[in-house]
Design a protein around this motif. Structure first.
Motif, PDB file in Angstrom:
ATOM      1  N   UNK A 119       0.839  -1.201   0.000  1.00  0.00           N
ATOM      2  CA  UNK A 119       0.000   0.000   0.000  1.00  0.00           C
ATOM      3  C   UNK A 119       0.876   1.254   0.000  1.00  0.00           C
ATOM      4  N   UNK A 174      -6.223  -2.935   3.437  1.00  0.00           N
ATOM      5  CA  UNK A 174      -5.108  -3.523   4.183  1.00  0.00           C
ATOM      6  C   UNK A 174      -5.577  -4.000   5.556  1.00  0.00           C
ATOM      7  N   UNK A 180      -2.157   6.743   4.859  1.00  0.00           N
ATOM      8  CA  UNK A 180      -2.353   5.655   3.899  1.00  0.00           C
ATOM      9  C   UNK A 180      -3.222   6.116   2.724  1.00  0.00           C
ATOM     10  N   UNK A 197       4.772  -1.333   2.933  1.00  0.00           N
ATOM     11  CA  UNK A 197       4.504   0.079   2.654  1.00  0.00           C
ATOM     12  C   UNK A 197       5.430   0.563   1.549  1.00  0.00           C
ATOM     13  N   UNK A 234       4.715  -2.605  10.748  1.00  0.00           N
ATOM     14  CA  UNK A 234       3.764  -1.490  10.792  1.00  0.00           C
ATOM     15  C   UNK A 234       2.372  -1.995  11.108  1.00  0.00           C
ATOM     16  N   UNK A 269      -7.291  10.454   6.574  1.00  0.00           N
ATOM     17  CA  UNK A 269      -6.787   9.222   5.974  1.00  0.00           C
ATOM     18  C   UNK A 269      -6.611   8.148   7.050  1.00  0.00           C
ATOM     19  N   UNK A 270      -6.519   6.900   6.595  1.00  0.00           N
ATOM     20  CA  UNK A 270      -6.110   5.818   7.487  1.00  0.00           C
ATOM     21  C   UNK A 270      -4.667   6.088   7.916  1.00  0.00           C
ATOM     22  N   UNK A 286       1.692  -6.288   5.691  1.00  0.00           N
ATOM     23  CA  UNK A 286       1.465  -5.286   4.649  1.00  0.00           C
ATOM     24  C   UNK A 286       2.767  -4.541   4.376  1.00  0.00           C
ATOM     25  N   UNK A 298       2.357   7.253   9.349  1.00  0.00           N
ATOM     26  CA  UNK A 298       2.222   7.473   7.903  1.00  0.00           C
ATOM     27  C   UNK A 298       0.738   7.558   7.539  1.00  0.00           C
ATOM     28  N   UNK A 335      -1.054   4.584   9.736  1.00  0.00           N
ATOM     29  CA  UNK A 335      -0.272   3.418  10.182  1.00  0.00           C
ATOM     30  C   UNK A 335       0.911   3.885  11.012  1.00  0.00           C
TER      31      UNK A 335
END
Lengths: 223, 223
Positions: A129, A184, A157, A196, B146, B136-137, A194, A155, B139
């Motif tokens: 992702x 995800x 996404x 990145x 992550x 946003x999602x 997952x 971060x 992480x």
């Protein structure tokens, strides 16, 4: 592996206060969803493109395609009442052993390199992702108050989120859960890690009028 | 309590690849810093406005003010080599018992309501900063990999950050620390709790060319 783009366009116009669902609003002279489809077609001509639309919007979409003489080949599947259900519907008929990029229909500003990075990495690890750094200071709020956290550890996404189809099909058999805010988070429930990769900052999700303004500006200046 | 805006404009043009420092670049026909100053003047006419500028830019700024016939009253103080040092310089001569709003010179899109909320809340609790939700999602990345986190628990921090001057003066006597990414993080080191108030989404910090594009669009459509 066969590559598929599963473009989910389930929005109504409610958050925009418009009658036209947001994915059909024009930016730079073309409905958002057409920009998005073109991005994937331009990435790879042999890519299979599936667009998931609410049933009641399919007729309107076909009319729009005629009006704009939009001839980029794509299949249409009917969405469900939630994004989760729409992705699930979109996956029907997809075979194991493909690479599926699930993408928000209202992210027309994804870059070719972001799409490429996701496909390449998912081909290696099964799931990739795109993410971007957070530029602002970040605070975490809990019942005791709030405190600064190290923003380098967090971060944001984006999509496309690319998976080997076997994983997606298996994960989307799980019952729906409120914590599923993206694909995800669904695929993680079956124990998959997952990867990145780097996204592109202008790859915003257009959900408000403010976003529409920003997207217009990007299209004029960036693309 | 006397209200003061301490506007810190320390940027060079390096991240923009321009020769003109970013705070002097025009949007909607006026240098960014002038927009920012006007926002505080329009908030309250009796507000004392202090602009902190790198020493080598003061002459250029005065020339710009003449050129644009910019007559909004403001004091100029000379900045230091870091933002921390610039705020410290700006605080010199400020007395206890005032409310000081430290604001980034390159945030011209702060709303009147955001400024108001910060001053009102800081008047009650001593320290208030504006924050917005993350759409946003999110992480979190650490050495083990992550994982998704609950984005509702995280907020993005903006300016103006408003404090009772006693707190700011005391906090800025502490030695500089790399974790100081904003003023709230400095003031926290003396044990002060920080109140969060609602910011406004378009209150972006203009640091890249992409930001400049977005700001231009906001000015045309939002303000």
């Amino acid at each position: 592996m066969e590559k598929i783009a599963l473009i989910v366009a389930g929005g109504s116009g409610t958050r925009m206060n418009t009658e036209i669902p947001k994915q059909f609003l024009p930016i730079a002279g073309l409905p958002i969803l057409m920009h998005t489809i073109k991005k994937f077609r331009n990435f790879e001509n042999s890519l299979r493109i599936i667009v998931v639309l609410p049933e009641e919007q399919v007729k309107y979409w076909k009319k729009l395609c005629k009006e704009y003489r939009f001839t980029v080949p794509h299949e249409i599947k009917k969405g469900g009442s939630t994004r989760f259900q729409s992705v699930k519907n979109g996956l029907r008929g997809i075979k194991p052993g493909c690479l599926v990029a699930v993408h928000d229909g209202v992210r027309p500003l994804v870059s070719r390199n972001t799409v490429k990075r996701c496909f390449v990495q998912a081909g290696k690890t099964g799931a990739a992702i795109p993410v971007i750094d957070i530029c602002e200071t970040v605070r975490m709020v809990d019942c005791t108050g709030n405190q600064m956290v190290d923003r380098d550890k967090y971060k944001l996404v984006q999509t496309p989120q690319v998976f080997v189809s076997d994983l997606l099909i298996k994960a989307y058999k799980k019952p729906y859960n409120d914590s599923f805010t993206d694909d995800a988070s669904v695929v993680e429930t079956i124990g998959q890690k997952i990867s990145l990769v780097e996204g592109n900052p202008e790859n915003i999700k257009i959900t408000t009028k403010l976003d529409l303004t920003v997207a217009e500006a990007y299209f004029r200046n960036v693309t």
